[in-house]
Design a protein around this motif. Structure first.
Motif, mmCIF file in Angstrom:
data_model
loop_
_atom_site.group_PDB
_atom_site.id
_atom_site.type_symbol
_atom_site.label_atom_id
_atom_site.label_comp_id
_atom_site.label_asym_id
_atom_site.label_seq_id
_atom_site.Cartn_x
_atom_site.Cartn_y
_atom_site.Cartn_z
ATOM 1 N N CYS A 29 0.918 -1.202 -0.002
ATOM 2 C CA CYS A 29 0.081 -0.035 0.111
ATOM 3 C C CYS A 29 0.855 1.164 -0.072
ATOM 4 N N GLN A 30 2.292 0.977 0.062
ATOM 5 C CA GLN A 30 3.073 2.281 0.329
ATOM 6 C C GLN A 30 3.384 2.766 -1.287
ATOM 7 N N PRO A 31 4.383 3.711 -1.390
ATOM 8 C CA PRO A 31 4.566 4.402 -2.639
ATOM 9 C C PRO A 31 5.338 3.243 -3.479
ATOM 10 N N SER A 32 5.241 3.240 -4.773
ATOM 11 C CA SER A 32 6.046 2.548 -5.582
ATOM 12 C C SER A 32 7.635 2.963 -5.693
ATOM 13 N N GLU A 33 8.531 2.028 -5.824
ATOM 14 C CA GLU A 33 9.897 2.233 -6.029
ATOM 15 C C GLU A 33 10.249 2.231 -7.378
ATOM 16 N N SER A 34 11.320 2.233 -7.748
ATOM 17 C CA SER A 34 11.667 2.399 -9.185
ATOM 18 C C SER A 34 11.391 0.982 -9.817
ATOM 19 N N HIS A 35 11.748 -0.077 -9.099
ATOM 20 C CA HIS A 35 11.518 -1.393 -9.781
ATOM 21 C C HIS A 35 10.180 -1.854 -9.472
ATOM 22 N N HIS A 36 9.399 -0.864 -8.997
ATOM 23 C CA HIS A 36 7.863 -1.616 -8.965
ATOM 24 C C HIS A 36 6.949 -0.497 -9.469
ATOM 25 N N THR A 37 5.636 -0.934 -10.072
ATOM 26 C CA THR A 37 4.797 -0.206 -10.844
ATOM 27 C C THR A 37 3.578 0.036 -9.689
ATOM 28 N N ALA A 38 2.788 0.856 -9.759
ATOM 29 C CA ALA A 38 1.421 1.102 -8.934
ATOM 30 C C ALA A 38 0.536 0.042 -9.372
ATOM 31 N N LYS A 58 -2.756 -3.959 12.666
ATOM 32 C CA LYS A 58 -2.352 -2.705 12.577
ATOM 33 C C LYS A 58 -0.634 -2.626 12.962
ATOM 34 N N ASP A 59 0.017 -1.591 12.240
ATOM 35 C CA ASP A 59 1.374 -1.400 12.575
ATOM 36 C C ASP A 59 1.541 -0.622 13.779
ATOM 37 N N GLU A 60 2.945 -0.506 14.054
ATOM 38 C CA GLU A 60 3.335 0.239 15.370
ATOM 39 C C GLU A 60 2.395 1.742 15.560
ATOM 40 N N ASP A 61 1.831 2.077 14.509
ATOM 41 C CA ASP A 61 1.357 3.532 14.573
ATOM 42 C C ASP A 61 -0.163 3.442 14.915
ATOM 43 N N GLY A 62 -0.642 1.983 15.062
ATOM 44 C CA GLY A 62 -1.907 1.942 14.983
ATOM 45 C C GLY A 62 -2.961 1.619 13.544
ATOM 46 N N ASP A 63 -2.376 1.941 12.724
ATOM 47 C CA ASP A 63 -2.956 2.049 11.317
ATOM 48 C C ASP A 63 -2.942 0.606 10.579
ATOM 49 N N ASP A 64 -4.123 0.406 10.002
ATOM 50 C CA ASP A 64 -4.245 -0.840 9.359
ATOM 51 C C ASP A 64 -3.922 -0.531 7.667
ATOM 52 N N ALA A 65 -3.971 -1.325 7.000
ATOM 53 C CA ALA A 65 -3.676 -1.383 5.445
ATOM 54 C C ALA A 65 -4.483 -0.265 4.853
ATOM 55 N N LEU A 66 -5.655 -0.024 5.163
ATOM 56 C CA LEU A 66 -6.602 0.972 4.600
ATOM 57 C C LEU A 66 -6.126 2.428 5.023
ATOM 58 N N ALA A 67 -5.614 2.563 6.181
ATOM 59 C CA ALA A 67 -4.973 3.772 6.767
ATOM 60 C C ALA A 67 -3.928 3.929 6.097
ATOM 61 N N VAL A 68 -3.013 2.895 5.891
ATOM 62 C CA VAL A 68 -1.630 3.212 5.308
ATOM 63 C C VAL A 68 -1.658 3.659 3.876
ATOM 64 N N ALA A 69 -2.590 3.205 3.174
ATOM 65 C CA ALA A 69 -2.934 3.377 1.829
ATOM 66 C C ALA A 69 -3.506 4.859 1.452
ATOM 67 N N LYS A 70 -4.248 5.247 2.578
ATOM 68 C CA LYS A 70 -4.646 6.535 2.656
ATOM 69 C C LYS A 70 -3.658 7.739 3.104
ATOM 70 N N TYR A 71 -2.628 7.324 3.854
ATOM 71 C CA TYR A 71 -1.526 8.277 4.285
ATOM 72 C C TYR A 71 -0.801 8.491 2.975
ATOM 73 N N PHE A 72 -0.515 7.534 2.116
ATOM 74 C CA PHE A 72 0.337 7.529 1.151
ATOM 75 C C PHE A 72 -0.453 8.092 -0.263
ATOM 76 N N ARG A 74 -2.640 6.474 -2.146
ATOM 77 C CA ARG A 74 -2.638 5.533 -3.282
ATOM 78 C C ARG A 74 -3.986 5.271 -3.419
ATOM 79 N N ALA A 75 -4.581 6.265 -4.482
ATOM 80 C CA ALA A 75 -6.063 6.206 -4.531
ATOM 81 C C ALA A 75 -6.544 4.829 -4.915
ATOM 82 N N ASP A 76 -5.704 4.271 -5.906
ATOM 83 C CA ASP A 76 -6.210 2.902 -6.354
ATOM 84 C C ASP A 76 -6.296 1.881 -5.351
ATOM 85 N N ALA A 77 -5.269 1.758 -4.498
ATOM 86 C CA ALA A 77 -5.326 0.820 -3.276
ATOM 87 C C ALA A 77 -6.320 1.217 -2.239
#
Length: 525
Positions: A29-38, A58-72, A74-77
């Motif tokens: 759910c995080q931004p794509s790197e050079s060798h990854h595509t959205a 949830k991660d150490e900040d208390g965010d689930d996957a959807l919250a991570v995608a919203k933070y970064f 990632r509209a598609d995710a």
């Protein structure tokens, strides 16, 4: 994505977390790197979800996957995970409904077995297993917290955004204000999915009908066919052939005709047809209306319904859990022992005091000196009536518990006797907590006589707690009268009416004198 698919196929543990508690789903759910595509990352998200990845970790900040995608951002995710979350909630609701159906059937089975064990002790083990299964099933159903998940969806800002988007699309496409009839039944999630699928299919068919690309392709194909024919005549271009060799056009007349017809057909599609004339506006309206209805009405009503269902299940659980073990009679036996010991001590002290007083009356100075000490000991003893009142309440609770959960025990005379229940006394009196085993008239101080006639007296009395009561005493000439007294008192005790004074206690003064206790009221006598 291919690597992820291979790892999943070989049994990779998708819910393992890194030192910062990220899962594979969160990483995707995080931004794509050079060798990854959205696109590749989105496919990884879909693969993880399809393989059963937990969306709620949830991660150490208390965010689930959807919250991570919203933070970064990632509209598609975000779009996919919001749909997946709603789909999981819908599945949870369906599972909860199935569980409720099973539990209702199991409860009916338990009720039938409760009746059966009253006459057939062989059914007890099956009844006990059914009750254990029912309790385990209720606990499992309640552990899902489905109503909480729906409330979370309802409160999520994304829910409001979905509704707003649907309203904007309604106004842009249908050229009218978005109005959903509140009188209609709120749409379910399944209906939203069905309406959306139908709208998508209708739009695809509409686009296909009005796709000018197909007409253009037919024209180009006709021209290409013409070009091939001119090449066979040894001329490179059809245009120059018609100018310099007009006599040869007859050899490609059919191809020229096809080109002409294709051009006319394309022109007709481009100029004569209004695409909006057969646009699937009704299907689009239905899809948008069902989505708005679901998020604004159905979710709220579903949360309310599930809360009520959860409350009913919790109540059912509280009702059945006590039946998992046999009624605890130890506290009743302890109270009986305490009453018995207290009664014996009181009888011994009263006997000793009576003898000492006799000696004192004969001039015995030592006996006279002992009287205050004995009177003090007698006063310090807990009153039998008070102890008996506590005993009857404990006994009533045990009997009611047995009646509700273990009715077979009420046929076990040994168990009944262990509670100090007299077989000659209607069990209803003990179950209602009215039967006083050890009470006597001397436990009450007479204040005044309210009424009296042969065979019956009505007294205003005060108990040791200071409460003023009415004590009715009935002369019972024989066993038949005694039985009738018990039956009438038991029947009267079970009548609930504002016009009938409730009986608060029943005891036998002796074999031929029955007594009832009632609160002081103008209707009591």
């Amino acid at each position: 994505p291919d690597t992820a698919q291979l790892l999943i196929k070989r049994g990779a543990k998708l819910d393992l977390q890194t030192n910062i508690k990220n899962t594979a789903l969160m990483v995707a759910c995080q931004p794509s790197e050079s060798h990854h595509t959205a696109t590749g990352l989105l496919r990884c998200i879909k693969l993880c979800y399809a393989a059963g990845a937990d969306l709620n970790l949830k991660d150490e900040d208390g965010d689930d996957a959807l919250a991570v995608a919203k933070y970064f951002e990632r509209a598609d995710a975000v779009a996919f995970l919001e749909f997946a979350t709603m789909l999981e909630v819908a599945r949870g609701v369906q599972d909860f409904e199935r569980q409720q159906t099973i539990l209702r059937e199991k409860e009916q089975e338990l009720i039938a077995l409760q009746e059966a064990v009253k006459t057939n002790s062989k059914k007890v083990s099956k009844r006990n297993k059914t009750r254990r299964d029912l309790v385990a099933g209720i606990r499992d159903a309640l552990s899902g917290g489905i109503e909480g998940q729906l409330e979370k969806v309802l409160a999520d800002p994304g829910t409001k955004a979905v509704v707003n988007s649907c309203r904007r699309l309604w106004e842009e496409i249908l050229k009218e204000s978005a109005v959903v009839d509140d009188a209609d039944e709120p749409a379910t999630f399944d209906q939203v999915q069905e309406a959306t699928r139908d709208a998508v299919e209708a739009v695809k068919a509409w686009e296909a009908r009005h796709d000018t690309n197909a007409a253009c392709e037919r024209t180009e194909a006709a021209i290409d066919a013409l070009e091939e024919s001119t090449k066979r005549l040894g001329i490179q271009a059809t245009f120059f052939m018609t100018l310099r060799h007009p006599e040869k056009t007859r050899h490609v007349a059919m191809e020229l005709q096809n080109v002409q017809q294709a051009l006319k057909a394309e022109l007709k599609i481009l100029t004569n047809v209004d695409p909006m004339a057969d646009a699937p506006l009704q299907a689009v309206r239905r899809a948008l209306a069902s989505t708005i209805s679901f998020y604004t009405c159905a979710l709220k009503s579903e949360v309310f319904r599930l809360k009520k269902a959860t409350k009913d299940l919790s109540s059912s659980l509280s009702r059945h859990v006590p039946g998992l073990s046999a009624p605890n009679t130890s506290h009743v036996m302890e109270s009986m022992k305490k009453v018995r010991q207290n009664k014996r001590k009181r009888e011994d002290l009263e006997r000793d005091l009576e003898r000492i007083r006799e000696d004192a009356n004969d001039g015995d100075a030592k006996a006279q000196a002992k009287i205050p000490g004995l009177e003090q000991k007698l006063a310090q003893l807990e009153n039998v009536y008070k102890l008996d009142s506590e005993l009857r309440k404990k006994r009533a609770r045990v009997l009611r518990e047995a009646e509700e959960h273990n009715p077979e025990l009420l046929r076990d005379q040994k168990w009944i006797r262990s509670l100090g229940v007299d077989n000659s006394v209607p069990r209803e009196l003990s179950t209602l907590g009215l039967w006083l085993t050890n009470a006597k008239r001397k436990d009450f101080k007479t204040i005044s006589e309210l009424a009296s006639k042969p065979g019956k007296s009505v007294l205003k009395v005060r108990d040791l707690n200071g409460r003023e009561l009415v004590l009715k005493s009935f002369h019972l000439a024989n066993d038949e009268w005694t039985s009738r007294f018990y039956r009438q008192v038991a029947a009267l005790a079970q009548i609930k009416s504002a016009y009938i004074v409730r009986i608060q206690g029943v005891f036998m003064q002796d074999a031929h004198q029955g007594c009832t206790l009632m609160p002081l009221s103008s209707r009591t006598y």
